[in-house]
Design a protein around this motif. Structure first.
Motif, PDB file in Angstrom:
ATOM      1  N   LEU A   1      -4.073  -3.981  -1.126  1.00  0.00           N
ATOM      2  CA  LEU A   1      -3.690  -4.184   0.271  1.00  0.00           C
ATOM      3  C   LEU A   1      -4.822  -4.831   1.035  1.00  0.00           C
ATOM      4  N   VAL A   2      -4.452  -5.388   2.188  1.00  0.00           N
ATOM      5  CA  VAL A   2      -5.423  -5.917   3.152  1.00  0.00           C
ATOM      6  C   VAL A   2      -5.163  -5.161   4.449  1.00  0.00           C
ATOM      7  N   ASP A   3      -6.188  -4.600   5.073  1.00  0.00           N
ATOM      8  CA  ASP A   3      -6.053  -4.084   6.434  1.00  0.00           C
ATOM      9  C   ASP A   3      -7.335  -4.457   7.164  1.00  0.00           C
ATOM     10  N   ALA A   4      -7.387  -5.739   7.543  1.00  0.00           N
ATOM     11  CA  ALA A   4      -8.613  -6.335   8.088  1.00  0.00           C
ATOM     12  C   ALA A   4      -8.311  -7.121   9.360  1.00  0.00           C
ATOM     13  N   GLY A   5      -7.089  -6.878   9.939  1.00  0.00           N
ATOM     14  CA  GLY A   5      -6.726  -7.670  11.113  1.00  0.00           C
ATOM     15  C   GLY A   5      -6.187  -9.028  10.704  1.00  0.00           C
ATOM     16  N   LEU A   6      -5.496  -9.077   9.567  1.00  0.00           N
ATOM     17  CA  LEU A   6      -4.870 -10.333   9.116  1.00  0.00           C
ATOM     18  C   LEU A   6      -3.615 -10.533   9.961  1.00  0.00           C
ATOM     19  N   PHE A   7      -3.764 -11.360  11.017  1.00  0.00           N
ATOM     20  CA  PHE A   7      -2.692 -11.483  12.009  1.00  0.00           C
ATOM     21  C   PHE A   7      -1.387 -11.967  11.384  1.00  0.00           C
ATOM     22  N   MET A   8      -0.275 -11.415  11.867  1.00  0.00           N
ATOM     23  CA  MET A   8       1.049 -11.798  11.359  1.00  0.00           C
ATOM     24  C   MET A   8       1.435 -13.155  11.945  1.00  0.00           C
ATOM     25  N   LYS A   9       1.692 -14.102  11.044  1.00  0.00           N
ATOM     26  CA  LYS A   9       2.157 -15.436  11.391  1.00  0.00           C
ATOM     27  C   LYS A   9       3.300 -15.752  10.438  1.00  0.00           C
TER      28      LYS A   9
ATOM     29  N   GLY B   1      -1.073  -6.359  10.662  1.00  0.00           N
ATOM     30  CA  GLY B   1      -0.507  -5.187   9.999  1.00  0.00           C
ATOM     31  C   GLY B   1      -1.189  -5.076   8.645  1.00  0.00           C
ATOM     32  N   ALA B   2      -0.952  -3.990   7.952  1.00  0.00           N
ATOM     33  CA  ALA B   2      -1.448  -3.914   6.582  1.00  0.00           C
ATOM     34  C   ALA B   2      -0.591  -4.865   5.754  1.00  0.00           C
ATOM     35  N   ALA B   3      -1.235  -5.601   4.833  1.00  0.00           N
ATOM     36  CA  ALA B   3      -0.488  -6.567   4.025  1.00  0.00           C
ATOM     37  C   ALA B   3      -0.520  -6.170   2.560  1.00  0.00           C
ATOM     38  N   PHE B   4       0.615  -6.359   1.888  1.00  0.00           N
ATOM     39  CA  PHE B   4       0.783  -5.977   0.485  1.00  0.00           C
ATOM     40  C   PHE B   4       1.359  -7.146  -0.299  1.00  0.00           C
TER      41      PHE B   4
END
Ligand code: 6CS
Length: 292
Positions: free
Chosen positions: A110-118, A238-241
């Motif tokens: 997962l990524v939870d680093a402020g990877l903005f949703m686009k 969001g958290a990304a998977f």
């Protein structure tokens, strides 16, 4: 397996195979049913940790001098995963532009680093519901000598802007029409500020909370922040998977929703400066421009 033995097993068929496997403490899958693939959540529970990608960009993500992984993203993810039965996080630092390829290649869970949703990112990964929201900002020289208030202003002749590689600010600068050769990638926050102090760039762009943190730590009276950047949207991450891991993502969302309702979500992210309300008045579907 000696060939004679293989021949005997084939000849003897299933009962013998079952007997041998039984002796080895293994079981034969029921006829015609392939063993159920272990879900990612099951794998994480079994290994006792999840591999998380971070950018070391406080207050979103940070590795402290004693090696502790913190920041609003990892603290939130750690609590949600703990409730899902995954006690530990193992972090690796990555550029924003390398996070999605790392998820797709399963280098991270997962990524939870402020990877903005686009929308284009939503097509590539499975996002949780929103968690960290922020406006864009510039760091500039004191007095903002080139009057840089918007990404459009960066088109002014000769102006150079520093951005994170593969990050939203790089995209916003290029979309605003700033020529590629005047959009300079800075490997991290400290380098970006140094490039600004040395006059190699005229503005360094990151989200507001990141620029504030950098300037506060740099303590350089010759620099100031411009925020919000009016021609850029408020962004939420969001958290990304991995796109296949919707079971894990849905489980994560269930716990996140409970924590938003109970106030624990706010308790974790607000000390880092993030407004919990902002992440509760918008949805993944709105930010992704459709189902994700
Ligand atoms: O999601 C992004 O692309 C941006 N997010 C953060 C928290 N920092 C910079 C990056 O460009």
């Amino acid at each position: 397996m000696p060939s004679a033995f293989r021949r005997d097993v084939r000849r003897a068929g299933r009962p013998l195979l079952a007997a041998v496997l039984g002796a080895l403490g293994l079981s034969l899958p029921l006829a015609g049913t392939a063993p159920a693939a272990e879900s990612t959540l099951d794998r994480l529970k079994a290994q006792g940790f999840a591999r998380i990608a971070i950018a070391n960009e406080p207050p979103y993500t940070q590795i402290t001098p004693d090696g502790k992984v913190t920041g609003a993203g990892p603290e939130l993810a750690r609590e949600v995963l703990k409730r899902l039965g995954v006690p530990e996080l193992e972090a690796s630092v990555s550029e924003y532009g390398a996070m999605i390829p790392g998820l797709q290649a399963r280098r991270f869970d997962l990524v939870d680093a402020g990877l903005f949703m686009k929308p284009e990112r939503c097509r590539a990964v499975a996002y949780s519901e929103p968690d960290l929201c922020d406006a864009e900002a510039f760091a500039v020289k004191k007095g903002n000598p080139k009057h840089l208030m918007t990404y459009a202003d960066l088109k002014t002749d000769g102006v150079k802007v520093g951005v994170p590689g593969g990050g939203s600010e790089e995209r916003l600068s290029l979309q605003a029409g700033v020529p590629r050769d005047r959009v300079i990638v800075a490997p991290d926050g400290q380098s970006g500020l140094k490039m600004l102090e040395d006059g190699r760039i005229d503005a360094y762009s990151l989200p507001t909370l990141s620029i504030r943190d950098l300037l506060q730590k740099a303590g350089d009276a010759g620099l100031e922040i411009v925020t919000p950047i009016k021609d850029a949207p408020i962004s939420c991450a969001g958290a990304a998977f991995n796109k296949q891991d919707t079971e894990l993502r849905d489980a994560y969302d269930r716990v996140l929703a409970e924590m938003k309702k109970s106030g624990e979500f706010a308790k974790i992210i607000e000390p880092f400066g993030f407004p919990a309300e902002a992440a509760m008045v918008t949805t993944r579907e709105q930010l992704c421009g459709g189902k994700n």
